[in-house]
Design a protein around this motif. Structure first.
Motif, mmCIF file in Angstrom:
data_model
loop_
_atom_site.group_PDB
_atom_site.id
_atom_site.type_symbol
_atom_site.label_atom_id
_atom_site.label_comp_id
_atom_site.label_asym_id
_atom_site.label_seq_id
_atom_site.Cartn_x
_atom_site.Cartn_y
_atom_site.Cartn_z
ATOM 1 N N ALA A 178 0.829 -1.206 0.000
ATOM 2 C CA ALA A 178 0.000 0.000 0.000
ATOM 3 C C ALA A 178 0.861 1.252 0.000
ATOM 4 C CB ALA A 178 -0.909 0.006 1.226
ATOM 5 N N ASN A 179 0.340 2.287 -0.601
ATOM 6 C CA ASN A 179 0.950 3.608 -0.530
ATOM 7 C C ASN A 179 0.539 4.235 0.797
ATOM 8 O OD1 ASN A 179 1.708 6.266 -0.751
ATOM 9 N ND2 ASN A 179 0.870 6.556 -2.809
ATOM 10 N N PRO A 180 1.503 4.591 1.672
ATOM 11 C CA PRO A 180 1.136 5.153 2.971
ATOM 12 C C PRO A 180 0.215 6.373 2.880
ATOM 13 C CG PRO A 180 3.468 4.660 2.897
ATOM 14 C CD PRO A 180 2.955 4.477 1.509
ATOM 15 N N GLU A 181 0.308 7.107 1.778
ATOM 16 C CA GLU A 181 -0.549 8.275 1.623
ATOM 17 C C GLU A 181 -2.006 7.888 1.363
ATOM 18 O OE1 GLU A 181 1.145 10.584 -1.472
ATOM 19 O OE2 GLU A 181 2.994 11.063 -0.353
ATOM 20 N N ARG A 182 -2.211 6.595 1.048
ATOM 21 C CA ARG A 182 -3.566 6.116 0.783
ATOM 22 C C ARG A 182 -4.008 5.115 1.844
ATOM 23 N NH1 ARG A 182 -5.812 6.623 -4.230
ATOM 24 N NH2 ARG A 182 -6.631 4.489 -4.168
ATOM 25 N N VAL A 183 -3.495 5.278 3.061
ATOM 26 C CA VAL A 183 -3.919 4.489 4.221
ATOM 27 C C VAL A 183 -4.596 5.437 5.197
ATOM 28 C CG1 VAL A 183 -3.185 3.052 6.154
ATOM 29 C CG2 VAL A 183 -2.078 2.807 3.929
ATOM 30 N N VAL A 184 -5.748 5.057 5.707
ATOM 31 C CA VAL A 184 -6.528 5.940 6.560
ATOM 32 C C VAL A 184 -6.932 5.217 7.838
ATOM 33 C CG1 VAL A 184 -8.749 5.293 5.527
ATOM 34 C CG2 VAL A 184 -8.494 7.548 6.566
ATOM 35 N N GLY A 185 -6.942 5.962 8.929
ATOM 36 C CA GLY A 185 -7.475 5.473 10.191
ATOM 37 C C GLY A 185 -8.889 5.997 10.373
ATOM 38 N N ILE A 186 -9.779 5.168 10.879
ATOM 39 C CA ILE A 186 -11.187 5.530 11.014
ATOM 40 C C ILE A 186 -11.601 5.362 12.463
ATOM 41 C CG2 ILE A 186 -13.536 5.086 10.207
ATOM 42 C CD1 ILE A 186 -12.325 3.765 7.725
ATOM 43 N N ASP A 187 -12.025 6.453 13.081
ATOM 44 C CA ASP A 187 -12.541 6.413 14.445
ATOM 45 C C ASP A 187 -14.052 6.556 14.383
ATOM 46 O OD1 ASP A 187 -12.256 6.556 17.438
ATOM 47 O OD2 ASP A 187 -13.180 8.519 17.081
ATOM 48 N N LEU A 188 -14.761 5.522 14.799
ATOM 49 C CA LEU A 188 -16.221 5.531 14.769
ATOM 50 C C LEU A 188 -16.771 6.084 16.076
ATOM 51 C CD1 LEU A 188 -16.861 2.010 13.176
ATOM 52 C CD2 LEU A 188 -16.818 4.229 12.033
ATOM 53 N N GLY A 189 -17.905 6.746 15.980
ATOM 54 C CA GLY A 189 -18.511 7.325 17.175
ATOM 55 C C GLY A 189 -19.966 7.664 16.943
#
Length: 400
Positions: A178-189
């Motif tokens: 993966a390209n690190p610039e196209r990795v995302v963290g998702i915080d649900l709430g």
């Protein structure tokens, strides 16, 4: 080659004659289930032993030959056999303590439905149902995989749907880097449905809460109607249509959101939330309305379909309490504190900080493409020692 499943669900548009035939098929399935359950209870009471599926299938063949049971021959034979298989699976689930004892199905309470494992075809926005014929569909996408089974069901509003189970093969090879610039963290709430590590905030749609006033009025109208009357049936259908509208709005919104995320990013990092525990708190209505579990389910199988990385972070990882600048953990952080200041002087937005920490932890489990370096935190280390991060393709429990 790894075999995966894909399910297509379409609304059917049967004629009056076809709808009556579908209803008879559902009635035959319910009758065979109740007959099979009664026979098993009788056999156990008489001999102390239950009946197997093969024994009941033989008895079913003899039952259909009786003159008073001739109407069963109007239903598809595989449909009746599938009812016995479903009953056998229900008993196995009971004996393994995964479910309660099978119960008789009521004509009033059980929604009309049946399953056919073979001979169901889809062509030109029509589905072929054995013993019924070709029924029109509202087909929104092509069925490009071999069909391995079909479930037909009528909802509370009186609409028939078909769920087609298909199988497809994918090469059992490691996912591309993966390209690190196209990795995302998702915080649900709940305040924000999701906060992404790049700063994007997704507001919760709250479809149930928005439709709550209409639902309450419809429920009160239903409760005032006399039981067994036609007006009560009309009121019940109005209420069912309102619930179906909320359900369809939520599903449509979630499908568009998850598809957009999977196609936009190479890697997605989320937390393993204790949704059952959250649903038992005073925030249960908001938790259930948000459908966080359905969001994760869709994200999981779509990551497999599109060949993307999905990493699930351990639920005990302190994503909200961890300072992404200095690495300190704020043990006294309260749920009501949306912004907090670390002892190192860094000021954090609670949800954005959590999303960025989730991404940093997830990057430990995602291979980085050549020519890119992994984004580390301020002290040039991983957030904490590696632990139970899970890749969507490497964990069998996350496969569809």
């Amino acid at each position: 080659m790894a075999v995966h499943r894909k399910v297509y669900r379409f609304r059917m548009e049967p004629t009056q004659t076809q709808a009556e035939a579908l209803l008879r098929m559902a009635g035959a399935r319910r009758f065979v289930w109740n007959w099979g359950l009664a026979r098993r209870k009788e056999a156990y009471a008489a001999t102390g032993k239950g009946l197997t599926y093969n024994q009941q299938a033989t008895e079913l063949t003899a039952l259909k030959k009786q003159p008073e049971m001739a109407w069963l021959r109007e239903a598809d034979s595989q449909l009746l056999q599938q009812a016995l298989k479903d009953l056998d699976r229900a008993f196995r689930a009971f004996f393994s303590k995964r479910a309660s004892f099978p119960r008789f199905k009521s004509k009033k309470r059980d929604e009309p439905r049946f399953r056919i494992p073979q001979r169901v075809k889809v062509e030109d926005s029509k589905v072929y149902v054995p013993k019924v014929g070709w029924v029109r569909l509202r087909q929104s996408q092509p069925v490009d995989c071999p069909i391995k089974g079909a479930t037909f069901k009528r909802d509370g509003a009186g609409h028939w749907y078909v769920s087609l189970t298909a199988e497809f093969e994918m090469p059992d090879v490691p996912l591309p880097s993966a390209n690190p610039e196209r990795v995302v963290g998702i915080d649900l709430g709940l305040k924000d449905f999701a906060v992404l590590s790049d700063g994007t905030r997704i507001a919760p749609p709250r479809f149930y809460r928005k439709g709550l006033a209409k639902l309450r009025r419809a429920q009160r109208a239903l409760s005032r109607k006399q039981k067994g009357s036609r007006n009560r049936e009309k009121a019940r259908k109005r209420l069912s249509k309102l619930h179906a509208r909320v359900r369809h709005q939520r599903q449509d919104w979630l499908h568009k959101l998850t598809t957009g995320l999977v196609t936009r990013y190479d890697g997605l990092c989320i937390e393993d939330l204790n949704l059952k525990g959250m649903a038992k708190t005073k925030l249960s209505l908001s938790v259930l309305d948000a459908a966080l579990g359905e969001f994760r389910r869709q994200l999981t199988y779509k990551a497999v379909w599109y060949g993307k990385h999905l990493v699930v972070i351990d639920r005990f990882f302190p994503s909200s309490k961890l300072c992404r600048e200095g690495g300190a953990i704020n043990q006294n952080l309260a749920l009501s504190e949306r912004v907090w200041t670390c002892e190192c002087g860094a000021v954090h937005d609670r949800d954005l900080n959590a999303a960025q920490n989730i991404r940093a932890e997830g990057m430990r489990h995602i291979p980085v493409a050549v020519g890119h370096t992994e984004t580390l935190n301020a002290w040039e280390e991983g957030v904490r020692p590696a632990h139970g991060g899970q890749s969507s393709l490497n964990q069998e429990s996350h496969r569809l």
